[in-house]
Design a protein around this motif. Structure first.
Motif, PDB file in Angstrom:
ATOM      1  N   PHE A  72     -41.032 -77.895 -32.606  1.00 29.85           N
ATOM      2  CA  PHE A  72     -42.029 -77.698 -33.655  1.00 29.85           C
ATOM      3  C   PHE A  72     -41.299 -77.413 -34.970  1.00 29.85           C
ATOM      4  CE2 PHE A  72     -43.849 -76.486 -29.582  1.00 29.85           C
ATOM      5  CZ  PHE A  72     -44.978 -77.287 -29.550  1.00 29.85           C
ATOM      6  N   PRO A  73     -40.780 -78.445 -35.627  1.00 22.50           N
ATOM      7  CA  PRO A  73     -39.951 -78.251 -36.821  1.00 22.50           C
ATOM      8  C   PRO A  73     -40.769 -77.783 -38.019  1.00 22.50           C
ATOM      9  CG  PRO A  73     -40.392 -80.564 -36.483  1.00 22.50           C
ATOM     10  CD  PRO A  73     -40.938 -79.864 -35.286  1.00 22.50           C
ATOM     11  N   LEU A 126     -45.792 -81.017 -47.304  1.00 26.82           N
ATOM     12  CA  LEU A 126     -46.646 -80.920 -46.116  1.00 26.82           C
ATOM     13  C   LEU A 126     -46.720 -79.476 -45.624  1.00 26.82           C
ATOM     14  CD1 LEU A 126     -45.544 -84.092 -44.106  1.00 26.82           C
ATOM     15  CD2 LEU A 126     -47.546 -83.835 -45.566  1.00 26.82           C
ATOM     16  N   GLU A 127     -46.579 -78.517 -46.525  1.00 26.85           N
ATOM     17  CA  GLU A 127     -46.615 -77.126 -46.121  1.00 26.85           C
ATOM     18  C   GLU A 127     -47.913 -76.830 -45.361  1.00 26.85           C
ATOM     19  OE1 GLU A 127     -45.905 -78.224 -49.076  1.00 26.85           O
ATOM     20  OE2 GLU A 127     -43.821 -77.635 -49.393  1.00 26.85           O
ATOM     21  N   VAL A 171     -49.981 -83.145 -39.140  1.00 26.90           N
ATOM     22  CA  VAL A 171     -51.415 -82.869 -39.176  1.00 26.90           C
ATOM     23  C   VAL A 171     -51.664 -81.528 -39.862  1.00 26.90           C
ATOM     24  CG1 VAL A 171     -53.515 -82.677 -37.791  1.00 26.90           C
ATOM     25  CG2 VAL A 171     -51.593 -84.046 -36.949  1.00 26.90           C
ATOM     26  N   ARG A 172     -52.675 -81.508 -40.690  1.00 23.53           N
ATOM     27  CA  ARG A 172     -53.090 -80.239 -41.303  1.00 23.53           C
ATOM     28  C   ARG A 172     -54.608 -80.248 -41.454  1.00 23.53           C
ATOM     29  NH1 ARG A 172     -50.271 -79.367 -46.723  1.00 23.53           N
ATOM     30  NH2 ARG A 172     -51.851 -80.831 -47.448  1.00 23.53           N
ATOM     31  N   ASP A 173     -55.214 -79.173 -41.030  1.00 22.59           N
ATOM     32  CA  ASP A 173     -56.670 -79.011 -41.151  1.00 22.59           C
ATOM     33  C   ASP A 173     -57.430 -80.192 -40.548  1.00 22.59           C
ATOM     34  OD1 ASP A 173     -56.232 -76.612 -42.518  1.00 22.59           O
ATOM     35  OD2 ASP A 173     -56.161 -77.637 -44.458  1.00 22.59           O
ATOM     36  N   LYS A 181     -56.554 -83.283 -40.178  1.00 28.05           N
ATOM     37  CA  LYS A 181     -56.375 -84.592 -40.806  1.00 28.05           C
ATOM     38  C   LYS A 181     -54.913 -85.022 -40.707  1.00 28.05           C
ATOM     39  CE  LYS A 181     -57.307 -87.210 -45.026  1.00 28.05           C
ATOM     40  NZ  LYS A 181     -57.892 -87.170 -46.386  1.00 28.05           N
ATOM     41  N   ILE A 182     -54.699 -86.280 -40.386  1.00 28.24           N
ATOM     42  CA  ILE A 182     -53.349 -86.828 -40.315  1.00 28.24           C
ATOM     43  C   ILE A 182     -52.872 -87.133 -41.725  1.00 28.24           C
ATOM     44  CG2 ILE A 182     -51.961 -88.789 -39.524  1.00 28.24           C
ATOM     45  CD1 ILE A 182     -53.788 -88.919 -37.070  1.00 28.24           C
ATOM     46  N   LEU A 183     -51.738 -86.506 -42.108  1.00 27.15           N
ATOM     47  CA  LEU A 183     -51.244 -86.625 -43.477  1.00 27.15           C
ATOM     48  C   LEU A 183     -50.072 -87.593 -43.603  1.00 27.15           C
ATOM     49  CD1 LEU A 183     -51.267 -82.841 -44.479  1.00 27.15           C
ATOM     50  CD2 LEU A 183     -53.058 -84.535 -44.859  1.00 27.15           C
ATOM     51  N   ARG A 184     -49.281 -87.680 -42.560  1.00 28.14           N
ATOM     52  CA  ARG A 184     -48.064 -88.488 -42.665  1.00 28.14           C
ATOM     53  C   ARG A 184     -47.610 -88.865 -41.266  1.00 28.14           C
ATOM     54  NH1 ARG A 184     -42.579 -86.632 -45.938  1.00 28.14           N
ATOM     55  NH2 ARG A 184     -41.045 -87.712 -44.640  1.00 28.14           N
ATOM     56  N   ILE A 185     -46.993 -90.026 -41.165  1.00 31.25           N
ATOM     57  CA  ILE A 185     -46.458 -90.488 -39.882  1.00 31.25           C
ATOM     58  C   ILE A 185     -45.020 -90.942 -40.085  1.00 31.25           C
ATOM     59  CG2 ILE A 185     -46.644 -92.220 -38.064  1.00 31.25           C
ATOM     60  CD1 ILE A 185     -49.658 -92.216 -38.474  1.00 31.25           C
ATOM     61  N   ASP A 186     -44.111 -90.364 -39.311  1.00 30.54           N
ATOM     62  CA  ASP A 186     -42.712 -90.771 -39.316  1.00 30.54           C
ATOM     63  C   ASP A 186     -42.377 -91.391 -37.955  1.00 30.54           C
ATOM     64  OD1 ASP A 186     -42.270 -89.776 -41.911  1.00 30.54           O
ATOM     65  OD2 ASP A 186     -41.952 -87.756 -41.122  1.00 30.54           O
ATOM     66  N   ALA A 187     -41.134 -91.884 -37.867  1.00 32.40           N
ATOM     67  CA  ALA A 187     -40.711 -92.564 -36.637  1.00 32.40           C
ATOM     68  C   ALA A 187     -39.767 -91.677 -35.825  1.00 32.40           C
ATOM     69  CB  ALA A 187     -40.031 -93.876 -36.983  1.00 32.40           C
ATOM     70  N   ASP A 188     -39.495 -92.129 -34.637  1.00 32.38           N
ATOM     71  CA  ASP A 188     -38.621 -91.428 -33.691  1.00 32.38           C
ATOM     72  C   ASP A 188     -37.266 -91.112 -34.341  1.00 32.38           C
ATOM     73  OD1 ASP A 188     -37.482 -90.395 -31.428  1.00 32.38           O
ATOM     74  OD2 ASP A 188     -37.334 -92.308 -30.361  1.00 32.38           O
ATOM     75  N   ASP A 189     -36.802 -89.859 -34.189  1.00 36.42           N
ATOM     76  CA  ASP A 189     -35.511 -89.472 -34.776  1.00 36.42           C
ATOM     77  C   ASP A 189     -34.620 -88.782 -33.759  1.00 36.42           C
ATOM     78  OD1 ASP A 189     -36.805 -87.086 -34.423  1.00 36.42           O
ATOM     79  OD2 ASP A 189     -36.361 -86.283 -36.414  1.00 36.42           O
TER      80      ASP A 189
END
Length: 769
Positions: free
Chosen positions: A7-8, A14-15, A39-41, A43-51
């Motif tokens: 859980f980074p 994206l605070e 995700v915040r409240d 709602k999906i805010l951003r999507i990144d890829a596998d790292d």
């Protein structure tokens, strides 16, 4: 190796958000990737890829493409379907009124019963559709329900793989013909034939493995009418080939190999059947062998590079060089993509490619490749969808592409029309329940014909559609049921064709508005039909995911953690690294007597006695042959329609999914791609609106002039939503206004890439010229 946090801390901007690792929504994109969803409240805010650290060939990152990263635009789209609705206008007008779920469930249950009782369960059909494969969203949820209340008409094969999945077993007896992809690193030559993994993937990370093979010295050649992203990014050489002539090119390569002594005679003698007169099957001893065909002993036409040059538009010297390279640089992979088999005689190109692999001895060895559909050894690889469906009381099945025929004349259809499991259907299709599918209108051949068929309420008496958006198919619905997205329910995936992983897709946000999962919708209808306990077995969506993970643990991945453990780790996936990649047919290669193939002869059948016994040599020959397509540059139709059209896959869409995402459309505008040599005589300049038409329909789009598509070919990315103007001309660029509903002779598959058309600079909008 640094550890990554479950859980980074969220990045700047994206605070307050939290991270959920999840499977990319399981559409039919060619991949199964891991997303980092912020995700915040709710709602999906951003999507990144596998790292994940490491990124080694044994366990590479499952990196998402632009489609996966753009899912938040689709998720938060203003046009999501919000409520159940029923039609109030003419079918196809898209005039609906809001109803309650109670009314929707009741209507659906009543129409299933009334149509079943009036025409029988064979008149009910859930069409092919690939809008979701996440277990609890997708067409299988409806199929499971119908099997509890009398069944429905089934189908076999697909719009994607009809020819390749039917033709491959005629050579090898199985579709499990592919090595695990880690073995590509052992190849010295890779021919990407009609294959574009950089855009359509064909297994997450296929492009990664090609790149790694190239780093180890493999030469990579791309054969395609277009200089694709794969040709640019992955290949040492791009060789354009005229669409629909792959079998001619492959035959000419075989001619060079045979006449120059480059074939593997020892392997052919011990492992193959039908190469020459000395090894013909019983009952066909005097028939034409493969060598007879290639050398022209029966038809008087040796299949030389000079013969193939005007057909394929490839210089004869290039054909000869390619043949010598493939026959002598070993081991080699000839990977067959799917575009070349969605054509009039798509079966021939598949079989011809398999035969080239056989006669060069590239079967059953590390770094080699048998060809065909190449499902992953040793067990076929990912299962895709494992929701238990129960037993369908209706045994009859039709080819997936012939649904419109079953609407028009189903009562008379039998084995000659591809019907299996029954002597005849005995009824037309009267009720269609389209779940996660835009096939009926947008993706089928000849859109204008499909629209006329579905608009006729005397044929299909009831049409229900479950989807996220008002698609062109949804506009024809009588009942419209809003499905939630894969982010709004629980799901699980196990890879796409290749891979050794299970990817969890937890419920991340609540369903938008009144939408429900496909499973929940079916459970509601099941309650009205009195079979809800049998349908759910007491499970909700998460319960079925837990069931599925137990199933995977018992069948493929005994060391996989439980659902609770995987969810708590927030890793999103389980992977079994591949350190010793499986090689298809390795045992057969070593000892063909002890490990025969599941073909009638136990050998690689270059000559197929089963095809020979069909007695249709002109369209289904016993050895692979080039057959001129029913629409081609060499037929009389070319006088009016001289240009070939291909509707290739594009990076911005998964078939028709994402076409309503403006951000992707801005990055990849829908355009016609045309060679300047075709544009100049027509007075067309870059950016002009261009009308493309044939006898089936017309579209108008801006044109992009480029030498990256060969002369004589127009490329129009498939999947744009059908948007006709008042004159019937499509204005969004749906290539299926030009395609045909005609099917291939053996597989009964779609031949939607076989198109001839004309093009001209367009006049004012709405005016024909």
């Amino acid at each position: 190796m640094p550890e990554r946090s479950a859980f980074p801390t969220p990045p700047a901007g994206l605070e307050g958000a939290h991270l959920v690792r999840s499977g990319c929504p399981a559409h039919n994109c060619g991949g199964r990737c891991l997303l980092h969803v912020w995700v915040r409240d709710g709602k999906i805010l951003r999507i990144d890829a596998d790292d994940r650290p490491g990124d080694e060939p044994s366990d590479p990152q499952l990196r998402a493409c632009i489609r996966g990263r753009a899912y938040r635009y689709r998720q938060n789209h203003k046009d999501r379907l919000r409520y159940p609705m029923k039609r109030i206008g003419k079918r196809g007008e898209a005039k609906f009124t809001r109803i309650s779920w109670e009314e929707a469930f009741g209507t659906m249950a009543e129409r299933i019963v009334s149509v079943r009782d009036a025409y029988g369960p064979t008149s009910i059909f859930v069409p092919y559709g690939t809008g979701s494969y996440n277990l609890t969203n997708g067409r299988w949820t409806a199929e499971r329900l119908l099997n509890l209340v009398g069944g429905s008409l089934g189908y076999y094969n697909s719009y994607s793989w009809a020819c390749i999945s039917a033709a491959t077993p005629t050579v090898f007896g199985t579709n499990i013909t592919g090595n695990q992809r880690q073995d590509w690193l052992n190849a010295k030559l890779i021919l990407m034939w009609s294959w574009n993994p950089a855009e359509m993937r064909d297994g997450t990370n296929s492009e990664y493995f090609i790149r790694k093979a190239r780093e180890r010295g493999a030469r990579v050649v791309c054969l395609d009418p277009r200089m694709t992203m794969s040709a640019v990014a992955l290949a040492d050489e791009w060789i354009p080939v005229r669409p629909g002539t792959d079998a001619a090119l492959m035959s000419a390569m075989a001619y060079v190999m045979i006449t120059e002594g480059l074939v593997d005679r020892a392997f052919i003698r011990s492992h193959c059947l039908g190469f020459d007169a000395s090894q013909m099957p019983a009952g066909a001893e005097s028939e034409e062998s493969y060598e007879d065909y290639i050398l022209g002993r029966r038809d008087g036409i040796p299949k030389t590079p000079g013969w193939a040059e005007p057909i394929s538009a490839m210089p004869r010297a290039t054909i000869a060089r390619l043949a010598r390279e493939y026959a002598t640089i070993k081991p080699a992979v000839l990977y067959q993509g799917y575009g070349m088999q969605r054509r009039a005689y798509g079966e021939q190109a598949v079989r011809a490619g398999c035969v080239l692999a056989a006669i060069t001895g590239n079967v059953g060895i590390p770094g080699g490749w048998a060809g065909g559909i190449a499902l992953q050894a040793p067990d076929g690889g990912p299962r895709w969808e494992i929701l238990p469906l129960g037993e369908n009381p209706v045994t009859a099945k039709i080819p997936s592409f012939l649904w419109s025929e079953a609407v028009l004349r189903g009562r008379d259809m039998g084995p000659a029309d591809g019907v299996v499991g029954a002597d005849r259907l005995g009824t037309d299709i009267k009720l269609i329940w389209s779940v996660a599918s835009n096939i009926l209108i947008n993706q089928h051949g000849n859109v204008n014909r499909s629209a006329r068929i579905l608009a006729d309420e005397s044929r299909v008496e009831f049409l229900a559609v479950q989807d996220n958006f008002m698609t062109p198919t949804a506009r024809f619905a009588d009942l419209l049921l809003p499905a939630c997205t894969q982010f709004e329910t629980w799901g699980v995936q196990d890879g796409w064709k290749y891979g050794e992983e299970v990817i969890l897709a937890p419920k991340i946000v609540e369903p938008a508005f009144e939408s429900k999962s496909d499973y929940a919708i079916c459970a509601g209808i099941a309650a009205k039909l009195g079979v809800e306990p049998a349908y759910t077995e007491g499970r909700d969506e998460r319960g079925w995911v837990e069931w599925a993970m137990d199933h995977y643990r018992k069948t493929r991945f005994p060391d996989m953690p439980t659902l609770d453990e995987l969810e708590a780790s927030n890793s999103g996936m389980y992977v079994r690294p591949v350190t010793e990649p499986a090689v298809a047919f390795a045992d057969f290669r070593r000892d063909p007597q002890a490990h025969p193939l599941p073909t009638p002869s136990g050998k690689i059948e270059i000559f197929s006695k089963r095809l020979f016994d069909l007695k249709r040599p002109d369209e289904i020959p016993a050895v692979p042959k080039y057959i001129r397509e029913w629409e081609s540059p060499f037929g009389p139709e070319a006088a009016a329609f001289p240009l070939q059209v291909i509707g290739h896959h594009a990076l911005s869409r998964v078939h028709s999914i994402h076409d309503n995402v403006p951000e992707l459309l801005e990055a990849f505008p829908q355009r016609i791609f045309m060679n300047p040599l075709d544009a100049d005589p027509r007075g067309i300049t870059d950016g002009d609106p261009v009308r493309v038409w044939n006898d089936r329909g017309a579209l108008i789009l801006p044109v992009r002039l480029t030498s990256r598509v060969m002369p004589g070919v127009l490329a129009i990315p498939q999947g744009a939503w059908w948007t006709p103007d008042r004159a019937g001309t499509d204005r969004r660029g749906n290539v299926n206004v030009l395609t045909s509903e005609r099917w291939t002779p053996y597989a009964f598959g779609n031949a939607q890439h076989t198109i001839m058309a004309q093009a001209a600079k367009a006049g004012k909008p709405g005016r024909r010229r």
